[in-house]
Design a protein around this motif. Structure first.
Motif, PDB file in Angstrom:
ATOM      1  N   VAL A  46       0.838  -1.199   0.000  1.00  0.00           N
ATOM      2  CA  VAL A  46       0.000   0.000   0.000  1.00  0.00           C
ATOM      3  C   VAL A  46       0.874   1.252   0.000  1.00  0.00           C
ATOM      4  CG1 VAL A  46      -1.649   1.353   1.367  1.00  0.00           C
ATOM      5  CG2 VAL A  46      -1.986  -1.106   1.083  1.00  0.00           C
ATOM      6  N   ALA A  47       1.949   1.246   0.799  1.00  0.00           N
ATOM      7  CA  ALA A  47       2.867   2.384   0.813  1.00  0.00           C
ATOM      8  C   ALA A  47       3.501   2.595  -0.558  1.00  0.00           C
ATOM      9  CB  ALA A  47       3.945   2.171   1.875  1.00  0.00           C
ATOM     10  N   ALA A  48       3.943   1.504  -1.194  1.00  0.00           N
ATOM     11  CA  ALA A  48       4.565   1.610  -2.513  1.00  0.00           C
ATOM     12  C   ALA A  48       3.566   2.114  -3.551  1.00  0.00           C
ATOM     13  CB  ALA A  48       5.129   0.252  -2.932  1.00  0.00           C
ATOM     14  N   PHE A  49       2.323   1.662  -3.460  1.00  0.00           N
ATOM     15  CA  PHE A  49       1.300   2.095  -4.402  1.00  0.00           C
ATOM     16  C   PHE A  49       1.025   3.589  -4.245  1.00  0.00           C
ATOM     17  CE2 PHE A  49      -3.175   2.800  -5.568  1.00  0.00           C
ATOM     18  CZ  PHE A  49      -3.162   2.358  -6.882  1.00  0.00           C
ATOM     19  N   ILE A  50       0.956   4.050  -3.004  1.00  0.00           N
ATOM     20  CA  ILE A  50       0.736   5.479  -2.770  1.00  0.00           C
ATOM     21  C   ILE A  50       1.899   6.292  -3.331  1.00  0.00           C
ATOM     22  CG2 ILE A  50       0.616   7.251  -0.961  1.00  0.00           C
ATOM     23  CD1 ILE A  50      -0.993   5.252   0.705  1.00  0.00           C
ATOM     24  N   VAL A  89       5.967   6.593   5.826  1.00  0.00           N
ATOM     25  CA  VAL A  89       7.082   5.946   5.120  1.00  0.00           C
ATOM     26  C   VAL A  89       7.281   6.588   3.753  1.00  0.00           C
ATOM     27  CG1 VAL A  89       7.816   3.806   3.987  1.00  0.00           C
ATOM     28  CG2 VAL A  89       6.947   3.743   6.328  1.00  0.00           C
ATOM     29  N   VAL A  90       6.188   6.838   3.054  1.00  0.00           N
ATOM     30  CA  VAL A  90       6.266   7.475   1.735  1.00  0.00           C
ATOM     31  C   VAL A  90       6.905   8.856   1.847  1.00  0.00           C
ATOM     32  CG1 VAL A  90       4.928   8.419  -0.187  1.00  0.00           C
ATOM     33  CG2 VAL A  90       4.293   6.206   0.808  1.00  0.00           C
ATOM     34  N   THR A 321      10.510   1.942  -1.320  1.00  0.00           N
ATOM     35  CA  THR A 321       9.357   2.138  -0.440  1.00  0.00           C
ATOM     36  C   THR A 321       8.735   0.815  -0.018  1.00  0.00           C
ATOM     37  OG1 THR A 321       8.884   4.256  -1.516  1.00  0.00           O
ATOM     38  CG2 THR A 321       7.139   3.295  -0.185  1.00  0.00           C
ATOM     39  N   VAL A 322       8.608  -0.135  -0.940  1.00  0.00           N
ATOM     40  CA  VAL A 322       8.011  -1.414  -0.576  1.00  0.00           C
ATOM     41  C   VAL A 322       8.915  -2.174   0.391  1.00  0.00           C
ATOM     42  CG1 VAL A 322       8.936  -2.893  -2.427  1.00  0.00           C
ATOM     43  CG2 VAL A 322       6.664  -3.339  -1.499  1.00  0.00           C
ATOM     44  N   VAL A 328       9.110  -2.355   8.120  1.00  0.00           N
ATOM     45  CA  VAL A 328       8.432  -1.771   9.282  1.00  0.00           C
ATOM     46  C   VAL A 328       7.265  -2.643   9.722  1.00  0.00           C
ATOM     47  CG1 VAL A 328       7.013   0.165  10.062  1.00  0.00           C
ATOM     48  CG2 VAL A 328       9.102   0.605   8.766  1.00  0.00           C
ATOM     49  N   PHE A 329       6.425  -3.048   8.773  1.00  0.00           N
ATOM     50  CA  PHE A 329       5.223  -3.794   9.138  1.00  0.00           C
ATOM     51  C   PHE A 329       5.535  -5.236   9.519  1.00  0.00           C
ATOM     52  CE2 PHE A 329       3.607  -0.429   6.226  1.00  0.00           C
ATOM     53  CZ  PHE A 329       3.033   0.337   7.235  1.00  0.00           C
ATOM     54  N   TRP A 330       6.609  -5.790   8.986  1.00  0.00           N
ATOM     55  CA  TRP A 330       7.047  -7.112   9.438  1.00  0.00           C
ATOM     56  C   TRP A 330       7.487  -7.043  10.892  1.00  0.00           C
ATOM     57  CZ3 TRP A 330      11.921  -8.667  11.153  1.00  0.00           C
ATOM     58  CH2 TRP A 330      12.074 -10.043  11.347  1.00  0.00           C
ATOM     59  N   ALA A 331       8.218  -5.966  11.233  1.00  0.00           N
ATOM     60  CA  ALA A 331       8.664  -5.806  12.616  1.00  0.00           C
ATOM     61  C   ALA A 331       7.483  -5.601  13.554  1.00  0.00           C
ATOM     62  CB  ALA A 331       9.628  -4.621  12.717  1.00  0.00           C
ATOM     63  N   VAL A 332       6.496  -4.819  13.113  1.00  0.00           N
ATOM     64  CA  VAL A 332       5.304  -4.598  13.930  1.00  0.00           C
ATOM     65  C   VAL A 332       4.551  -5.902  14.133  1.00  0.00           C
ATOM     66  CG1 VAL A 332       3.025  -3.498  13.990  1.00  0.00           C
ATOM     67  CG2 VAL A 332       5.032  -2.183  13.274  1.00  0.00           C
TER      68      VAL A 332
END
Length: 348
Positions: A46-50, A89-90, A321-322, A328-332
């Motif tokens: 989603v971050a990469a798409f944005i 992140v973006v 970005t991806v 980040v989200f893997w760590a979360v």
């Protein structure tokens, strides 16, 4: 709406930096509840798409362009807390690598583009979903309105920050009128992109859309005096698309948009840039600390061909970005798993 260095003074920038840091800390904790084994891998996408869609400036009016902000879109797809992290992140990647948005103004940009758009957009979305029929189509409609409202809300937030810490002496009424007026138009484009994207994901994997969770009420039958759930009908073939297939499709789409379609984006200044030039807000703008970056201004240094330079920069941006977002989200997600496991062990 990326605010460069020099628009907002140091004290106001410092305060927004504290606000942004606090919001990110809260969002990191909240994202642990929002992300699960199905959705965590998609948050980085989603971050990469944005990032990719933000490269596609579209014309609005009077030599002005607009681009996606993405807060409402991210909140609806992966949750409001995760959405704040996605857009942050973006903005971080854009500021460091592409000299887009000042580094001392990073707190301003995160507060305005990540926090305000996500909070306002998701609040409007949830309010509409509660009153609209409980159907997937309602999610798309609510997404459109939420995104539409989120953009002028960000314009209002910038106007407030400018009133508090603007570095030029411009009448706040003129700034407010110009900012809100043009960003209402930009909001229409944001709404269309958001609704189309949310609708496309719902069509293939509605279970992965955070805003659609719990939307469909299960039918119940009374058996021997007790209510039992009626087994759900098999999902259509399109709805059984694998997460891996959806992830690959989304990544390829992002690469194509950033690497190829972005070349045809409008070259007109965006809403904030146009207002800044017309009203004189940019008198004290400062040179970006990353102005000499090899990817500054979304082009690869020393690559003469403009199409190739911009395309390579876009593809690199999507890739970075991806990776950053997924990390980040893997760590979360891993933190959530480690917190839950001891609790389960002690319960046994």
């Amino acid at each position: 709406m990326h605010v460069p260095d020099g628009f907002i003074n140091a004290p106001a920038s410092a305060v927004t930096g504290v606000v942004a840091a606090g919001a990110i800390a809260v969002s990191l904790r909240g994202a642990r509840r929002e992300l699960d084994e199905r959705t965590a891998p998609l948050a980085g996408l989603v971050a990469a798409f944005i990032f990719a869609v933000q490269m596609l400036n579209f014309p609005v009016a009077a030599g002005t362009s607009g681009h996606l902000l993405g807060g409402a879109l991210a909140a609806i797809l992966v949750g409001p807390c995760t959405g704040v992290l996605c857009v942050s992140v973006v903005l971080l990647m854009q500021g460091i690598l592409f000299a887009d948005g000042g580094l001392t103004a990073l707190g301003v940009n995160i507060t305005d583009m990540a926090i305000v758009t996500t909070v306002v957009g998701y609040a409007v979305f949830r309010g509409l979903v509660k009153v609209l029929p409980r159907r997937h189509r309602s999610v798309t409609v609510a997404s459109f309105v939420a995104a539409l409202v989120s953009v002028p809300a960000a314009a209002v937030a910038f106007t407030f920050l400018y009133a508090v810490g603007g570095t030029t002496d411009i009448a706040i009424g003129k700034v407010a009128t110009a900012m809100i007026g043009v960003h209402v138009l930009i909001g229409i484009g944001e709404a269309a992109i958001t609704a189309l994207t949310v609708g496309a994901v719902i069509a293939v994997r509605p279970d992965l859309v955070y805003g659609a969770r719990g939307l469909e009420q299960k039918l119940k039958l009374r058996v021997n005096g007790e209510l039992v759930d009626v087994p759900s009908a098999p999902a259509p073939v399109a709805a059984r698309t694998s997460r891996r297939g959806l992830w690959i499709t989304g990544l390829v789409t992002s690469v194509v948009l950033a690497g190829f379609v972005s070349f045809y984006a409008s070259s007109n200044p965006d809403g904030l840039e146009k207002v800044a030039r017309d009203k004189g807000i940019d008198r004290n703008v400062e040179k970006h600390a990353s102005a000499d970056s090899p990817l500054a201004d979304y082009g690869v240094k020393d690559v003469e061909n403009a199409r190739l330079s911009g395309g390579l920069a876009g593809v690199i941006g999507v890739g970075v970005t991806v990776v950053a977002g997924s990390t980040v989200f893997w760590a979360v997600r891993r933190r959530r798993t480690t917190e839950v496991s001891p609790a389960n062990t002690s319960a046994v």
